[in-house]
Design a protein around this motif. Structure first.
Motif, PDB file in Angstrom:
ATOM      1  N   GLU A   1       0.831  -1.192   0.000  1.00 52.51           N
ATOM      2  CA  GLU A   1       0.000   0.000   0.000  1.00 52.51           C
ATOM      3  C   GLU A   1       0.873   1.252   0.000  1.00 52.51           C
ATOM      4  OE1 GLU A   1      -4.221  -1.314   1.825  1.00 52.51           O
ATOM      5  OE2 GLU A   1      -2.835  -0.409   3.265  1.00 52.51           O
ATOM      6  N   ASP A   2       0.426   2.268  -0.760  1.00 53.81           N
ATOM      7  CA  ASP A   2       1.199   3.499  -0.864  1.00 53.81           C
ATOM      8  C   ASP A   2       0.827   4.481   0.252  1.00 53.81           C
ATOM      9  OD1 ASP A   2      -1.244   4.570  -1.602  1.00 53.81           O
ATOM     10  OD2 ASP A   2      -0.770   4.664  -3.744  1.00 53.81           O
ATOM     11  N   GLU A   3       1.456   5.649   0.208  1.00 50.39           N
ATOM     12  CA  GLU A   3       1.252   6.638   1.269  1.00 50.39           C
ATOM     13  C   GLU A   3      -0.191   7.141   1.324  1.00 50.39           C
ATOM     14  OE1 GLU A   3       3.224   7.623   3.749  1.00 50.39           O
ATOM     15  OE2 GLU A   3       4.544   6.024   3.053  1.00 50.39           O
ATOM     16  N   ALA A   4      -0.818   7.274   0.175  1.00 47.82           N
ATOM     17  CA  ALA A   4      -2.207   7.751   0.159  1.00 47.82           C
ATOM     18  C   ALA A   4      -3.122   6.771   0.871  1.00 47.82           C
ATOM     19  CB  ALA A   4      -2.674   7.967  -1.280  1.00 47.82           C
TER      20      ALA A   4
ATOM     21  N   THR B   1     -13.303   6.968   4.333  1.00 44.27           N
ATOM     22  CA  THR B   1     -12.244   7.955   4.119  1.00 44.27           C
ATOM     23  C   THR B   1     -11.475   7.703   2.834  1.00 44.27           C
ATOM     24  OG1 THR B   1     -10.744   6.654   5.500  1.00 44.27           O
ATOM     25  CG2 THR B   1     -11.989   8.409   6.586  1.00 44.27           C
ATOM     26  N   GLY B   2     -11.993   6.800   1.993  1.00 45.36           N
ATOM     27  CA  GLY B   2     -11.427   6.646   0.657  1.00 45.36           C
ATOM     28  C   GLY B   2     -10.564   5.424   0.419  1.00 45.36           C
ATOM     29  N   VAL B   3     -10.463   4.512   1.386  1.00 45.29           N
ATOM     30  CA  VAL B   3      -9.586   3.351   1.205  1.00 45.29           C
ATOM     31  C   VAL B   3     -10.072   2.474   0.052  1.00 45.29           C
ATOM     32  CG1 VAL B   3      -8.652   1.264   2.262  1.00 45.29           C
ATOM     33  CG2 VAL B   3      -8.835   3.358   3.612  1.00 45.29           C
TER      34      VAL B   3
ATOM     35  N   ARG C   1     -11.541  12.792  -0.755  1.00 48.82           N
ATOM     36  CA  ARG C   1     -11.072  13.716  -1.797  1.00 48.82           C
ATOM     37  C   ARG C   1      -9.569  13.943  -1.670  1.00 48.82           C
ATOM     38  NH1 ARG C   1     -15.172  16.849  -4.316  1.00 48.82           N
ATOM     39  NH2 ARG C   1     -17.172  16.806  -3.211  1.00 48.82           N
ATOM     40  N   GLU C   2      -9.127  14.204  -0.436  1.00 51.34           N
ATOM     41  CA  GLU C   2      -7.707  14.465  -0.201  1.00 51.34           C
ATOM     42  C   GLU C   2      -6.863  13.240  -0.531  1.00 51.34           C
ATOM     43  OE1 GLU C   2      -6.782  16.325   3.563  1.00 51.34           O
ATOM     44  OE2 GLU C   2      -8.796  17.175   3.690  1.00 51.34           O
TER      45      GLU C   2
ATOM     46  N   GLY D   1      -2.808  10.999  -6.870  1.00 51.84           N
ATOM     47  CA  GLY D   1      -2.586  11.452  -8.234  1.00 51.84           C
ATOM     48  C   GLY D   1      -3.798  11.387  -9.145  1.00 51.84           C
ATOM     49  N   PHE D   2      -4.973  11.143  -8.597  1.00 53.41           N
ATOM     50  CA  PHE D   2      -6.175  11.082  -9.425  1.00 53.41           C
ATOM     51  C   PHE D   2      -6.760  12.479  -9.618  1.00 53.41           C
ATOM     52  CE2 PHE D   2      -6.072   6.785  -7.500  1.00 53.41           C
ATOM     53  CZ  PHE D   2      -6.011   6.049  -8.674  1.00 53.41           C
TER      54      PHE D   2
END
Length: 221
Positions: A28-31, A74-76, A105-106, A112-113
């Motif tokens: 998994e990346d930082e985002a 939260t976007g996972v 969103r953040e 990078g989207f």
């Protein structure tokens, strides 16, 4: 009998180890880490890395251009879906809590989207889904109120194109779905969902043992 019980313990331990390995296999990346941290702070449960990777794979396999997500969090899960979708694909994500969507969103931006890759709609799923286009989606991912599972299934079938895919997260309910003890209404509703999907002539289904259980079904053409 004692020997069989010992074998059962070994089998259980091996399966738990295998599931842990499957989750650890996913990088998994930082985002994603950031989105997970925000979920923990908010007391939310995110999809496991294994579940996320399965969603990413399914989105890629269906060449998904339009995906609907019930439960932004939260976007996972949204990050995984976006990574699997076509570069011009749009994720429509629904959640009753706008502040959670702001975290998503953040996270999407940090990954990078572009902003036009996701459409955020605040509101209850059963209020929002009827406004979405019939047959306009390649994949619908449901991770919302379990009591609304059957209604979300009905809406998903309307939203999906023939050959489209619907997925429900958390159908194991931490093992309560198969526990013979008395269970709360949400677990009983999950059992009804499993039965409805398995018996549907309109769907071809499977239950993936990733995370807390991922129920997947293809809408037949």
């Amino acid at each position: 009998m004692r020997q069989l019980r010992g074998q059962e313990r070994v089998i259980t331990a091996n399966r738990l180890t295998s599931w842990a390995f499957a989750d650890a296999f996913v990088a998994e990346d930082e985002a994603l880490h950031w989105a997970r941290d925000r979920a923990r702070e908010a007391g939310l449960r995110s999809v496991s890395p294994g579940t996320g990777a399965a969603l990413r794979l399914l989105a890629a396999t269906t060449d998904a251009k339009a995906v609907a997500e019930i439960g932004t969090g939260t976007g996972v899960s949204g990050l995984y879906l976006l990574h699997g979708m076509r570069p011009d694909g749009v994720l429509t994500t629904v959640d009753p809590e706008p502040e959670r969507q702001q975290f998503a969103r953040e996270a999407f931006r940090a990954a990078g989207f572009a902003a036009n890759r996701a459409r955020f709609i605040p509101g209850r799923a059963l209020d929002v889904l009827p406004r979405l286009a019939d047959g306009g989606y390649d994949l619908v991912f449901c991770d919302g109120d379990r009591l609304e599972s059957l209604d979300c299934l009905a809406e998903s079938l309307r939203l999906l194109r023939p050959g489209g895919l619907v997925c429900f997260e958390g159908v194991f309910a931490d093992g309560r779905t198969v526990d013979s003890a008395a269970q709360p209404a949400e677990v009983l509703r999950l059992r009804e969902l499993l039965r409805a999907v398995r018996e549907s002539q309109e769907l071809m289904s499977t239950l993936l043992p990733v995370g807390d259980g991922l129920l997947c079904a293809v809408r037949r053409g």
